[in-house]
Motif scaffolding. Structure first.
Motif: not given
Length: 250
Positions: A150-174
């Motif tokens: 048995f052991n403990f584990r400590f995790r630290y994550r740094l994540m960057l997300t940069l939008p590149l391309i939007s495929f549709s003006q009507k569907e902003s989530q795409r």
């Protein structure tokens, strides 16, 4: 004031991330390195119950040596709570199986607790996650080796997300975005001997968001891991395909 706070957090996180990554890469370069590769396939489901509560479940298989050998599987679930727009708390449980000689020989029960803080600097999204895990390993008795520990584990994550391309003006989530991050793992407990360093993961790759419910992520992961030998590290090149599925009940 809000803008200043977000930019300060953004800068601080970048500095911390660079500080965490560099020492272990330099350390690994001075040691014996074993090279390998893995391929991960994972499905992530988030059930949004209401604006405050959600239930997340994921499961996946991991292979090595060009998909020729099973490495492990994972099944995990957690309950999450949005304390604010930028702060998410979670707790859950995972079950993992590890393969030796083509058969599952080790099992792991893994409770965890996590806190994630998100912010934005312009169009860039930044997420800091701290996760604490309690790892219970046991052998299934197919070999003479004893893996019970048995052991403990400590995790630290740094994540960057940069939008590149939007495929549709009507569907902003795409849209297509780029992910860039790093995660440091440290282990602790009475049964841990030697260095507390467990592993470090550098992550980069795109996410294609089809709609607000479904997305696909392909990450390249450069992983340094400790081993049972003090002077030896394991370096793996990992390709990680994830399917992200959100279902809203609110």
């Amino acid at each position: 004031m809000k803008r200043f706070t977000e930019q300060s957090l953004f800068t601080f996180s970048l500095v911390v991330g660079i500080y965490l990554i560099t020492p272990y890469k330099l350390l690994a370069q001075s040691k014996n390195i074993i090279h390998g590769d893995q391929q991960w396939f994972q499905y992530y489901n988030t059930l949004i119950l209401n604006p405050k509560w959600d239930v997340s479940t994921d499961g996946g298989m991991r292979y090595r040596d060009g998909l020729s050998t099973k490495s492990q599987f994972i099944v995990r679930s957690q309950v999450g709570y949005n304390a604010s727009e930028s702060l998410h708390l979670a707790a859950g449980m995972g079950y993992l199986g590890y393969y030796l000689g083509g058969k599952q020989d080790i099992q792991e029960f893994r409770p965890h607790q996590a806190i994630t803080m998100s912010s934005h600097a312009g169009k860039v999204k930044l997420a800091n996650r701290l996760r604490i895990e309690e790892q219970f390993f046991s052998s299934l008795g197919r070999t003479n080796l004893d893996y019970d520990r048995f052991n403990f584990r400590f995790r630290y994550r740094l994540m960057l997300t940069l939008p590149l391309i939007s495929f549709s003006q009507k569907e902003s989530q795409r849209k297509l975005s780029l992910n860039l991050g790093d995660e440091l793992f440290l282990k602790a407990g009475k049964e841990v001997t030697g260095d507390l360093f467990d592993q470090n993961r550098f992550l980069v790759g795109p996410t294609y968001q089809l709609n607000e419910s479904l997305g696909f992520t392909l990450l390249y992961q450069h992983q340094y891991s400790s081993s049972s030998e003090e002077s030896t590290f394991i370096q793996r090149d990992i390709f990680w395909l994830g399917i992200n599925h959100a279902i809203s009940l609110k």
